[in-house]
Design a protein around this motif. Structure first.
Motif, mmCIF file in Angstrom:
data_model
loop_
_atom_site.group_PDB
_atom_site.id
_atom_site.type_symbol
_atom_site.label_atom_id
_atom_site.label_comp_id
_atom_site.label_asym_id
_atom_site.label_seq_id
_atom_site.Cartn_x
_atom_site.Cartn_y
_atom_site.Cartn_z
ATOM 1 N N HIS A 130 24.786 53.280 8.715
ATOM 2 C CA HIS A 130 24.271 54.481 9.915
ATOM 3 C C HIS A 130 25.701 55.014 10.350
ATOM 4 N N TYR A 131 26.472 53.840 10.944
ATOM 5 C CA TYR A 131 27.869 54.497 11.591
ATOM 6 C C TYR A 131 28.606 55.313 10.494
ATOM 7 N N VAL A 132 28.930 54.903 9.495
ATOM 8 C CA VAL A 132 29.437 55.686 8.504
ATOM 9 C C VAL A 132 28.690 57.159 8.304
ATOM 10 N N ASP A 133 27.646 57.137 8.346
ATOM 11 C CA ASP A 133 26.962 58.808 8.088
ATOM 12 C C ASP A 133 26.836 59.380 9.477
ATOM 13 N N ALA A 134 27.002 58.768 10.713
ATOM 14 C CA ALA A 134 26.847 59.454 11.958
ATOM 15 C C ALA A 134 28.066 59.880 12.279
ATOM 16 N N TYR A 135 29.327 59.087 12.286
ATOM 17 C CA TYR A 135 30.382 59.345 12.728
ATOM 18 C C TYR A 135 31.725 59.432 11.835
ATOM 19 N N SER A 136 31.698 58.425 10.887
ATOM 20 C CA SER A 136 32.833 58.396 10.128
ATOM 21 C C SER A 136 33.026 59.660 8.893
ATOM 22 N N LEU A 137 31.889 59.964 8.450
ATOM 23 C CA LEU A 137 31.829 60.980 7.473
ATOM 24 C C LEU A 137 32.222 62.299 8.082
ATOM 25 N N PRO A 138 31.505 62.433 9.545
ATOM 26 C CA PRO A 138 31.906 63.835 9.849
ATOM 27 C C PRO A 138 33.151 63.844 10.253
ATOM 28 N N ALA A 139 33.953 62.636 10.851
ATOM 29 C CA ALA A 139 35.451 62.759 11.184
ATOM 30 C C ALA A 139 36.125 63.014 10.110
#
Length: 302
Positions: free
Chosen positions: A141-150
């Motif tokens: 969920h962290y990857v989808d919400a923050y890492s990928l948009p970054a």
């Protein structure tokens, strides 16, 4: 400096103020992400170089503010002030901030970046409030919400406009999943000092590893197996992202290949270190990194 001025000319950045802003961000990126900066300058077309540097600088500045203000504070919330300034800039197209001003100019030249900035801001609280993960689902969920948009702040400037959006997302997500997991392992010692843990609590339990084991850098069978599995998973995800060069214009492929290969070399270095990575982060050797950049520079020339 003459080469850089020519790069700004090629990118159509003529305003003295903007030229100063982009030059300032160039110096900052060169200071804290040397390999990334060298790859940008060597492997991307000059017309795109200042814009990618501006995106990297914006991401780093935002991330720094998130780390500096882990808990919202009405009296002193530097990130909240920054977010408000960014959203105001997106509305008006103007800003007096030397990090934001070039990003707004880049958005004017590459409108697709606007959506990625907005998605990045929407997910930023996930990173500010982060202290650890309960399980793998929590991490994803962290990857989808923050890492990928970054990651899309840069990738969004590189992918072909006519590339299949679903395929772009799959490849970019595979890369950032591997890269984020790798970062969390390599930064375990630093993160633990700051009260954060990048490996899920459930993963520690499955391998009979305690937080204290990691803080003390203990080389136990469970620690060794856990780190090896996490790093192997990161490496597999990075290998899966090798489809990314097919989704960008030919002029951008050398940079993408180098970007992915350097992360795979980082994973290899971390795997070779084993539990020693708990005391000291891993990175490719300088000769290995230079070989990758040189090879891709020659391929770009051909």
């Amino acid at each position: 400096m003459r080469t850089w001025n020519k790069t700004l000319d090629t990118a159509g950045i003529n305003s003295p103020q903007l030229r100063h802003d982009y030059t300032q961000q160039r110096g900052l990126v060169a200071g804290y992400r040397r390999h990334t900066y060298v790859a940008i300058r060597l492997l991307l077309p000059p017309v795109l170089v200042p814009h990618v540097i501006a995106a990297v600088a914006f991401m780093h500045h935002t991330d720094t503010l998130l780390d500096a203000t882990p808990m919202p504070s009405p009296a002193d919330d530097a990130y909240a002030e920054w977010e408000e300034e960014v959203r105001r800039g997106l509305t008006t197209g103007e800003s007096s901030h030397p990090v934001l001003r070039p990003v707004l100019h880049t958005i004017a030249a590459h409108p697709q970046l606007r959506t990625h900035v907005e998605e990045f801001l929407a997910g930023a609280p996930m990173d500010r409030d982060f202290v650890g993960f309960t399980d793998e689902t929590d991490y994803q969920h962290y990857v989808d919400a923050y890492s990928l948009p970054a990651f899309m702040l840069v990738a969004g400037l590189l992918v072909s406009p006519d590339a299949d959006a679903a395929q772009v997302r799959r490849s970019c997500r595979s890369y950032i999943d591997g890269s984020q997991r790798l970062d969390f392992v390599c930064d375990l010692a630093e993160d633990l000092d700051e009260g954060r843990l990048g490996l899920p609590e459930q993963t520690l339990k499955e391998h009979d590893v305690s937080r204290e084991d990691l803080e003390q850098g203990r080389d136990t069978p469970g620690t060794r197996t856990m780190l090896q599995q996490a790093l192997n998973q990161a490496r597999r995800d990075l290998l899966d992202s090798k489809t990314l060069p097919t989704l960008v214009p030919p002029a951008h492929r050398a940079f993408i290949r180098a970007f992915v290969t350097l992360e795979i070399l980082t994973a290899d270095a971390a795997i070779a270190k084993g539990p020693a990575v708990l005391r000291d982060s891993a990175s490719p050797s300088v000769p290995a990194a230079l070989r990758v950049l040189t090879r891709e520079y020659c391929r770009r020339g051909r």
